[in-house]
Design a protein around this motif. Structure first.
Motif, mmCIF file in Angstrom:
data_model
loop_
_atom_site.group_PDB
_atom_site.id
_atom_site.type_symbol
_atom_site.label_atom_id
_atom_site.label_comp_id
_atom_site.label_asym_id
_atom_site.label_seq_id
_atom_site.Cartn_x
_atom_site.Cartn_y
_atom_site.Cartn_z
ATOM 1 N N ASP A 249 0.831 -1.205 0.000
ATOM 2 C CA ASP A 249 0.000 0.000 0.000
ATOM 3 C C ASP A 249 0.865 1.255 0.000
ATOM 4 O O ASP A 249 1.877 1.324 0.715
ATOM 5 C CB ASP A 249 -0.908 0.010 1.235
ATOM 6 N N PHE A 250 0.425 2.253 -0.808
ATOM 7 C CA PHE A 250 1.068 3.559 -0.868
ATOM 8 C C PHE A 250 0.023 4.637 -0.652
ATOM 9 O O PHE A 250 -1.195 4.375 -0.663
ATOM 10 C CB PHE A 250 1.757 3.762 -2.221
ATOM 11 N N VAL A 251 0.499 5.865 -0.484
ATOM 12 C CA VAL A 251 -0.422 6.987 -0.260
ATOM 13 C C VAL A 251 -1.230 7.281 -1.514
ATOM 14 O O VAL A 251 -2.436 7.544 -1.457
ATOM 15 C CB VAL A 251 0.358 8.236 0.200
ATOM 16 N N ASP A 252 -0.583 7.226 -2.685
ATOM 17 C CA ASP A 252 -1.282 7.551 -3.935
ATOM 18 C C ASP A 252 -0.789 6.629 -5.043
ATOM 19 O O ASP A 252 0.173 5.870 -4.892
ATOM 20 C CB ASP A 252 -1.062 9.018 -4.305
ATOM 21 N N ALA A 253 -1.471 6.714 -6.177
ATOM 22 C CA ALA A 253 -1.156 5.863 -7.321
ATOM 23 C C ALA A 253 0.191 6.209 -7.932
ATOM 24 O O ALA A 253 0.886 5.338 -8.458
ATOM 25 C CB ALA A 253 -2.259 5.978 -8.371
ATOM 26 N N ALA A 254 0.587 7.498 -7.874
ATOM 27 C CA ALA A 254 1.872 7.889 -8.454
ATOM 28 C C ALA A 254 3.030 7.199 -7.712
ATOM 29 O O ALA A 254 3.976 6.702 -8.329
ATOM 30 C CB ALA A 254 2.022 9.410 -8.403
ATOM 31 N N SER A 255 2.947 7.166 -6.394
ATOM 32 C CA SER A 255 3.994 6.491 -5.623
ATOM 33 C C SER A 255 4.016 4.999 -5.930
ATOM 34 O O SER A 255 5.082 4.380 -6.027
ATOM 35 C CB SER A 255 3.764 6.710 -4.124
ATOM 36 N N ALA A 256 2.839 4.377 -6.080
ATOM 37 C CA ALA A 256 2.781 2.959 -6.420
ATOM 38 C C ALA A 256 3.401 2.704 -7.790
ATOM 39 O O ALA A 256 4.086 1.697 -8.011
ATOM 40 C CB ALA A 256 1.336 2.479 -6.382
ATOM 41 N N ALA A 257 3.183 3.624 -8.751
ATOM 42 C CA ALA A 257 3.755 3.456 -10.083
ATOM 43 C C ALA A 257 5.276 3.518 -10.045
ATOM 44 O O ALA A 257 5.969 2.751 -10.727
ATOM 45 C CB ALA A 257 3.199 4.538 -11.017
ATOM 46 N N VAL A 258 5.824 4.425 -9.227
ATOM 47 C CA VAL A 258 7.283 4.525 -9.107
ATOM 48 C C VAL A 258 7.854 3.223 -8.555
ATOM 49 O O VAL A 258 8.842 2.669 -9.060
ATOM 50 C CB VAL A 258 7.653 5.717 -8.208
ATOM 51 N N ALA A 259 7.242 2.698 -7.487
ATOM 52 C CA ALA A 259 7.733 1.465 -6.888
ATOM 53 C C ALA A 259 7.626 0.300 -7.857
ATOM 54 O O ALA A 259 8.534 -0.538 -7.947
ATOM 55 C CB ALA A 259 6.948 1.165 -5.608
ATOM 56 N N MET A 260 6.523 0.217 -8.601
ATOM 57 C CA MET A 260 6.353 -0.877 -9.553
ATOM 58 C C MET A 260 7.408 -0.804 -10.654
ATOM 59 O O MET A 260 7.962 -1.828 -11.068
ATOM 60 C CB MET A 260 4.945 -0.838 -10.151
ATOM 61 N N HIS A 261 7.726 0.383 -11.099
ATOM 62 C CA HIS A 261 8.712 0.524 -12.170
ATOM 63 C C HIS A 261 10.128 0.179 -11.678
ATOM 64 O O HIS A 261 10.886 -0.492 -12.392
ATOM 65 C CB HIS A 261 8.669 1.955 -12.700
ATOM 66 N N LEU A 262 10.461 0.620 -10.485
ATOM 67 C CA LEU A 262 11.823 0.414 -9.997
ATOM 68 C C LEU A 262 12.096 -1.030 -9.587
ATOM 69 O O LEU A 262 13.212 -1.529 -9.738
ATOM 70 C CB LEU A 262 12.095 1.342 -8.802
ATOM 71 N N LEU A 263 11.099 -1.700 -9.042
ATOM 72 C CA LEU A 263 11.336 -3.034 -8.479
ATOM 73 C C LEU A 263 10.771 -4.163 -9.338
ATOM 74 O O LEU A 263 10.780 -5.312 -8.906
ATOM 75 C CB LEU A 263 10.739 -3.115 -7.065
ATOM 76 N N GLN A 264 10.272 -3.846 -10.501
ATOM 77 C CA GLN A 264 9.779 -4.904 -11.389
ATOM 78 C C GLN A 264 10.923 -5.848 -11.769
ATOM 79 O O GLN A 264 12.028 -5.401 -12.095
ATOM 80 C CB GLN A 264 9.155 -4.287 -12.653
ATOM 81 N N ASP A 265 10.688 -7.167 -11.693
ATOM 82 C CA ASP A 265 11.669 -8.207 -12.026
ATOM 83 C C ASP A 265 12.878 -8.192 -11.076
ATOM 84 O O ASP A 265 13.978 -8.614 -11.443
ATOM 85 C CB ASP A 265 12.174 -8.058 -13.474
ATOM 86 N N PHE A 266 12.670 -7.726 -9.871
ATOM 87 C CA PHE A 266 13.762 -7.708 -8.889
ATOM 88 C C PHE A 266 13.920 -9.101 -8.259
ATOM 89 O O PHE A 266 12.936 -9.801 -8.002
ATOM 90 C CB PHE A 266 13.457 -6.680 -7.794
ATOM 91 N N ARG A 267 15.179 -9.525 -8.033
ATOM 92 C CA ARG A 267 15.468 -10.823 -7.403
ATOM 93 C C ARG A 267 15.706 -10.605 -5.915
ATOM 94 O O ARG A 267 16.683 -9.970 -5.520
ATOM 95 C CB ARG A 267 16.693 -11.474 -8.052
#
Length: 291
Positions: A249-267
């Protein structure tokens, strides 16, 4: 009959027979040691002992109906007494009981000391555990975590990338983090287009994370996401026989989008080849559409 010695072994003693008076009148007599059913008489030499043996053999047969049986003491030639039949004062029943009591008290004291040591170690372990949790609370969200693959260089890369992203109002914490890593090159003035996060579009402030290691913990997921801007918390769901899933959970959708982009396919686990998959929580999207 045993070999001649200076000590005589007397048995078959009648209770009314006075051995002290009987042997004290013998030539060369030294001492008499009486025990419940037999006695030992010591003489100056073997000649005196032999003389008394012949005189007193069968004494009292006519008076008591049973005479004395006198023989040489088998061990008397070495130490003047029988080692097999004589009870040493150091092995008396009373001393044995005292020795057993003292031994039991020593065992109890040792058990008490062992119990005290165990209790001290247990309390010390609990105190060390509290100190470890306090250290974790004071530790910055991203850095060199014990047993976690995230490194300071990754933080700098993500921080520099976030500073150049066109998301108004987003801020990234910097207090307590390393400001530079000598081995990591400086970030470019603007990130490449393939590093820019996708348009938020119809995003929601909750992410749905799958393809996680089977032994992942909620604490590891919290460590992974809590350095992201406007992070609120994680909810890890594990069921027997199924792969774990996690909601972030994040405060807003923009913060969630940043996290999804940075950590996508992370090991998460370097020993595991699987890479995490992140998408928007569909359940949250449906609730928003119904609302």
């Amino acid at each position: 009959m045993a070999a001649p010695t200076k000590t005589l072994y007397i048995r078959d003693i009648h209770p009314d027979c006075n051995l002290d008076a009987l042997f004290s009148s013998q030539r060369g007599f030294v001492s008499l040691r009486k025990l419940p059913k037999f006695a030992f008489a010591d003489f100056v030499d073997e000649e005196s002992a032999t003389e008394s043996l012949h005189k007193l053999q069968g004494y009292g047969a006519s008076t008591y109906g049973r005479g004395l049986t006198v023989d040489y003491d088998k061990d008397g030639g070495r130490d003047g007494g029988s080692k097999k039949r004589r009870i040493s004062p150091s092995r008396s029943p009373g001393r044995d009981r005292d020795r057993d009591r003292e031994r039991n008290r020593d065992r109890e004291r040792e058990r008490d000391r062992e119990r005290d040591r165990f209790e001290r170690d247990r309390l010390r372990g609990r105190e060390l555990e509290r100190e470890r949790f306090r250290d974790d609370a004071r530790r910055p969200p991203l850095g060199t975590f014990e047993g976690h693959p995230l490194q300071d260089a990754l933080y700098l890369q993500q921080r520099n990338m976030l500073q150049t992203m066109p998301f108004g109002g987003l801020s990234f914490p910097s207090i307590g983090y390393p400001q530079s890593v000598p081995s990591f090159p400086a970030a470019p003035a603007a990130p490449p287009s393939n590093l820019r996060p996708p348009d938020v579009g119809g995003g929601v402030p909750t992410l749905y994370v799958t393809n996680l290691p089977k032994d992942v913990t909620e604490r590891e997921m919290s460590i992974l996401f809590r350095f992201m801007p406007n992070f609120l918390g994680v909810r890890l769901i594990t069921k027997e026989g199924k792969s774990p899933i996690c909601f972030v959970d994040f405060v807003d959708a923009a913060s969630a989008a940043v996290a999804m982009h940075l950590l996508q396919d992370f090991r998460i686990d370097l020993r595991d080849d699987r890479e995490i998959h992140i998408e928007y929580d569909r359940g949250t999207s449906k609730e928003r559409r119904r609302g």
